[in-house]
Design a protein around this motif. Structure first.
Motif, mmCIF file in Angstrom:
data_model
loop_
_atom_site.group_PDB
_atom_site.id
_atom_site.type_symbol
_atom_site.label_atom_id
_atom_site.label_comp_id
_atom_site.label_asym_id
_atom_site.label_seq_id
_atom_site.Cartn_x
_atom_site.Cartn_y
_atom_site.Cartn_z
ATOM 1 N N GLY A 30 22.856 20.744 -2.230
ATOM 2 C CA GLY A 30 22.061 21.676 -1.135
ATOM 3 C C GLY A 30 23.036 22.691 -1.601
ATOM 4 N N LYS A 31 21.924 23.763 -0.818
ATOM 5 C CA LYS A 31 22.782 25.381 -0.733
ATOM 6 C C LYS A 31 22.033 25.721 0.700
ATOM 7 C CE LYS A 31 23.411 27.886 -3.815
ATOM 8 N NZ LYS A 31 24.585 27.788 -4.563
ATOM 9 N N LEU A 45 20.040 32.935 3.229
ATOM 10 C CA LEU A 45 19.259 32.204 2.982
ATOM 11 C C LEU A 45 18.346 32.927 1.492
ATOM 12 C CD1 LEU A 45 20.473 28.282 2.468
ATOM 13 C CD2 LEU A 45 18.402 28.855 1.085
ATOM 14 N N ARG A 46 19.412 32.785 0.014
ATOM 15 C CA ARG A 46 17.827 32.745 -1.173
ATOM 16 C C ARG A 46 19.123 32.556 -2.207
ATOM 17 N NH1 ARG A 46 15.958 39.101 -1.470
ATOM 18 N NH2 ARG A 46 14.266 37.744 -2.586
ATOM 19 N N THR A 47 18.412 32.093 -3.255
ATOM 20 C CA THR A 47 18.918 30.958 -3.807
ATOM 21 C C THR A 47 17.755 30.884 -5.137
ATOM 22 O OG1 THR A 47 20.301 29.114 -4.473
ATOM 23 C CG2 THR A 47 18.654 28.361 -2.740
ATOM 24 N N GLU A 48 18.207 30.326 -6.560
ATOM 25 C CA GLU A 48 17.017 30.068 -7.310
ATOM 26 C C GLU A 48 17.186 29.001 -8.470
ATOM 27 O OE1 GLU A 48 14.021 32.675 -8.580
ATOM 28 O OE2 GLU A 48 14.869 32.383 -10.653
ATOM 29 N N TRP A 73 21.356 22.912 -14.359
ATOM 30 C CA TRP A 73 20.797 23.393 -14.060
ATOM 31 C C TRP A 73 21.259 25.332 -13.719
ATOM 32 C CZ3 TRP A 73 15.426 22.916 -12.148
ATOM 33 C CH2 TRP A 73 14.959 21.961 -11.635
ATOM 34 N N ILE A 74 20.543 26.227 -14.240
ATOM 35 C CA ILE A 74 21.125 26.800 -14.115
ATOM 36 C C ILE A 74 21.051 27.873 -12.583
ATOM 37 C CG2 ILE A 74 21.250 29.547 -15.681
ATOM 38 C CD1 ILE A 74 20.656 27.709 -18.149
ATOM 39 N N GLU A 75 22.195 28.209 -12.367
ATOM 40 C CA GLU A 75 21.725 29.456 -10.816
ATOM 41 C C GLU A 75 21.610 30.710 -12.094
ATOM 42 O OE1 GLU A 75 25.322 29.740 -8.450
ATOM 43 O OE2 GLU A 75 23.442 29.738 -6.593
ATOM 44 N N ILE A 117 13.114 27.049 -9.587
ATOM 45 C CA ILE A 117 12.809 27.051 -8.028
ATOM 46 C C ILE A 117 13.651 27.702 -7.235
ATOM 47 C CG2 ILE A 117 14.448 24.637 -6.124
ATOM 48 C CD1 ILE A 117 13.392 22.861 -8.420
ATOM 49 N N ASN A 118 12.445 27.963 -5.938
ATOM 50 C CA ASN A 118 13.654 29.097 -5.951
ATOM 51 C C ASN A 118 12.906 29.457 -4.222
ATOM 52 O OD1 ASN A 118 13.261 31.908 -3.709
ATOM 53 N ND2 ASN A 118 14.087 32.769 -5.510
#
Length: 602
Positions: free
Chosen positions: A72-73, A85-88, A48-50, A163-164
Motif C-alpha cells: 500500500g501507499k 496522497l499522490r502515487t503512480e 512495478w515502476i513508481e 495506476i494512479n
C-alpha cells in the motif's frame, strides 16, 4: 523516521532479481508481479515502476487483509509535501504474441479518503507506437473490489498499465494494491506461454566501423552521420567511466575537425553558466564542487585551450539543457543564477548585479526580468551577452511555471529540455554548417519513448519535429564497467554494472568485438530487443525491451577498458545533506551581504 519510510519505499520499487528459477513454471502473474508482492523473488522478472514525479508524496505501507498483507501507499499530513496522497505505478507486459484481438484488465484494490483511482491501458506495437488507449476512473472504498476495462489489442506487442491514485486534500489517505487480472481473448493470461525475447542473431551481417587509434570515430566518414547537424549522444547508463571518457573524446575530436560550435549536456542551464564562463575566460576560477566527474574537468580544460586566441564566433559554447523540476528551500533552477552572480560579483560588487541577485533570491522573478531589461547595459559590463540571454530564458521559464505544481514540472521536464535546446541551437548554431552535440540519457534523446523512465513525450520527439532529419539520435552502451549513482541509502555509490543477459544486445556485441564499434541500425533491428537502461539510481534490473531501430539511427558500443576507471568520490546521505544545507546557509549569508551593500548605497 521519514528516512526509513523512504528507504523502504525505494527498496520496494526496485527489488527485482532478473534470473529465473528453472524448477518452476514461469507465469505472467509472477514474472510481472501482477499480485503486487513487491519483494525480491527470482521468478519476478519485472517489478512495478513508481513514477518518480509522484515519489515524494507518499510512502510504502503494509496493509493487513484477511488472506495476506497487501502492498500500500499512504501520506502523512504533518509533512508539508504530503498534504495530499499522490502515487503512480506502471508496468509494461510483453504479450504472448501479436495476434490477439482484445484484452480485459481488472484492478483489485481498496482505499481510504481517496478522490479517485485512474487505470490507464495502452496497447503498444512492436515499433513502440501506441495504437490504442483506454482509461477507467473510479473511487475505491474500504472493501476490496475489482474494476475492469476492455482494450483492443489488434497488432499489439506490449500492454502498458498505469495506476494512479489521488487522495483528498489535507487528509491522510491510503490505497492498497491487491492484484491486476488480465484476460486475453477470454483466456487468463497465465494460461499463455510467457514471451521471452529471442537472442540477437545477425549471421555476421552487422556492418560496423571500428574505433581509431584515439578511441574515436571520424563522423565525416560515416554515411548516415556525416550530413547531420545535430548529433544526440544518448547514454544508456549514467555515470559510467567508459561511456563518459568516449563521449568527451569524441566531442573533442569533432570540435577540432568538423566545425562543432555548440555542446549541450544534461546539466541545469544555470549550472552550465559556470562551465561556459570557464572555457571562455582564462582567469575565471571554477568551484571544484561543480565537477561531478574528473573527466568533465579534463574536457573543460581542453575546450578552454581550444577557445584561447579565437574570435567569439569561432569559439565553442557549452550549455546545459536540463530543468531543475524540484522547487524547495534547497533546490530550484534560480539558485544557480544567484550563485553565478555571487561568484562573478564577488570582487566588483556591482549594485546592479546585487539588486538582480536579491530579486531572484526573493523569488520576485517578474521584477528581476524587468530590472534586467532596464539595467542591461550596466549588467553587461560583468555578464557576457550569452549569459544575459540565458538569465532571461531561465527567468521567463520560471515565471511561466510559477504556479505549476512540482509533479507537473517533473512530467514537463523533457518538453522543457527541448525548449531549452531549441533556444540555444537557434541562437548559437543556426547555420546548418555548425554541428551541435547533445549529450544526455538515451531516454531523453530518442524521439519515441521514455520507457522505462517517467511516462511523457521524450525530448527527442520535440527536437525531431523542430529540426527534422537534421536531428540524429544515437545510443551509447557498454557491457561492463561501473556506474556512479544513488544507492538505497540515498548516497552516491560507485558500483559494477549488472552482467548483461545472454539475450541482450550488450552480450551479443561484447562477444562480437574486441574494440569499440559503431554501426547504423537497419530494418533487421526493427523489433524489440533486450538492452540496458540505467538512470540515476542503482537498481537490480538494468535491462528492458526496446525497439532500437525506431528510437535511434545508430549504436556506439564501448568496450570496457579498466584504464578508463577513475576515482569518483562517493558520498553518504548524511554527507550529501550536509553539503546541501551548507550551501543553503551560505546563500543566506551572501544575500544578507548584498542587501547590506545596497542599504549603504541607498
Amino acid at each position: 523516521m521519514l528516512k526509513h519510510y523512504l528507504l523502504y519505499s525505494f527498496f520496494t520499487i526496485i527489488s527485482v532479481i532478473p534470473s529465473v528459477a528453472q524448477s518452476e513454471k514461469l507465469i505472467y502473474t509472477r514474472a510481472y508481479d501482477l499480485d503486487f508482492n513487491m519483494l525480491p523473488d527470482s521468478m519476478r522478472l519485472y517489478n512495478w515502476i513508481e513514477n518518480a514525479a509522484y515519489r515524494p508524496y507518499s510512502i510504502s505501507w503494509g496493509v493487513e487483509d484477511p488472506t495476506r498483507s497487501l502492498f500500500g501507499k499512504r501520506n502523512f499530513t504533518e509533512f508539508p509535501f504530503m498534504k495530499q496522497l499522490r502515487t503512480e505505478y506502471s508496468q509494461r507486459i510483453l504479450l504472448p504474441h501479436n495476434n490477439l484481438k482484445e484484452g480485459v484488465i481488472g484492478f483489485e484494490c481498496k482505499g481510504r479518503n481517496l478522490n479517485r483511482m485512474t487505470l490507464t491501458l495502452e496497447a503498444i506495437d512492436e515499433a513502440e507506437n501506441r495504437i490504442a488507449i483506454e482509461t477507467l476512473t473510479y473511487r475505491p472504498d474500504s472493501t476490496l473490489k475489482t474494476h475492469s476495462k476492455r482494450i483492443d489489442l489488434s497488432n499489439a506487442s506490449s500492454l502498458n498499465i498505469r495506476i494512479n491514485a489521488l487522495g483528498e486534500e489535507n487528509k491522510e489517505a491510503s490505497v492498497a494494491f491487491s492484484k491486476v487480472k488480465v484476460s486475453l481473448d477470454n483466456k487468463p493470461i497465465d494460461e499463455y506461454p510467457i514471451r521471452i525475447l529471442n537472442p540477437i542473431k545477425l549471421d555476421n551481417s552487422l556492418d560496423y566501423v571500428c574505433e581509431d587509434n584515439k578511441h574515436c570515430f571520424d563522423l565525416a566518414q560515416i554515411n548516415n552521420l556525416k550530413d547531420k547537424q545535430i548529433i544526440a549522444l544518448g547514454e544508456s547508463v549514467h555515470g559510467n567511466s567508459d561511456i563518459i571518457n568516449f563521449v568527451f573524446s569524441q566531442m573533442e575530436e569533432t570540435i577540432e575537425k568538423q566545425n562543432c560550435k555548440l555542446v549541450l549536456m544534461e546539466y541545469p542551464l544555470g549550472k552550465s553558466l559556470f562551465y561556459n564562463r570557464y572555457i571562455h575566460e582564462k582567469d575565471f576560477e571554477l568551484d571544484s564542487s561543480l565537477i561531478s566527474h574528473p573527466t568533465i574537468g579534463v574536457f573543460l580544460n581542453k575546450l578552454r585551450v581550444y577557445n584561447q586566441g579565437r574570435v567569439d564566433n569561432d569559439k565553442v559554447r557549452l550549455f546545459g539543457i536540463d530543468y531543475t523540476h524540484q522547487k524547495t528551500l534547497t533546490m530550484s533552477s534560480i539558485f544557480y543564477l544567484f550563485d553565478f552572480i555571487a561568484a562573478i560579483n564577488k570582487k566588483p560588487q556591482s549594485p546592479e548585479l546585487d539588486r538582480l541577485a536579491v530579486l531572484i533570491m526573493k523569488n520576485k522573478l517578474s521584477d528581476a526580468l524587468n530590472y534586467l531589461h532596464m539595467h542591461r547595459s550596466k549588467i553587461a559590463e560583468l555578464l557576457r551577452e550569452d549569459e544575459i540571454s540565458c538569465f532571461e530564458f531561465i527567468l521567463n521559464l520560471n515565471v511561466q511555471h510559477l504556479q505549476t505544481p512540482s509533479i507537473e514540472r517533473y512530467i514537463q521536464r523533457d518538453s522543457t529540455m527541448a525548449l531549452c535546446a531549441q533556444f540555444l541551437i537557434n541562437k548559437y548554431a543556426k547555420e546548418k554548417s555548425s554541428k551541435v552535440f547533445v549529450y544526455a540519457h538515451a531516454v531523453h534523446t530518442n524521439p519515441v519513448s521514455t520507457y522505462p523512465a517517467v511516462h511523457c513525450e521524450p525530448m527527442g520527439s520535440y527536437l525531431r519535429k523542430a529540426f527534422g532529419s537534421d536531428y540524429c539520435s544515437l545510443i551509447i552502451t557498454t557491457e561492463g564497467g561501473d556506474a556512479i549513482a544513488t544507492d538505497l541509502q540515498f548516497g552516491t555509490k560507485d558500483k559494477a554494472l549488472g552482467k548483461a543477459p545472454a539475450r541482450s544486445l550488450e552480450h551479443y556485441l561484447n562477444a562480437l568485438t574486441d574494440c569499440s564499434i559503431y554501426f547504423p541500425l537497419k530494418p533487421s533491428f526493427d523489433q524489440l530487443v533486450l538492452t540496458r537502461f540505467k538512470g540515476a539510481y542503482h537498481t537490480p534490473e538494468e535491462f528492458f525491451p526496446a525497439n532500437l531501430y525506431q528510437r535511434f539511427s545508430g549504436v556506439f558500443f564501448i568496450k570496457h577498458d579498466n584504464k578508463n576507471n577513475v576515482f569518483v568520490r562517493e558520498e553518504s546521505f548524511e554527507e550529501v545533506s550536509k553539503e546541501v544545507i551548507t550551501k543553503a546557509n551560505r546563500r543566506k549569508e551572501i544575500l544578507k551581504e548584498m542587501e547590506l551593500r545596497l542599504k549603504v548605497i541607498n
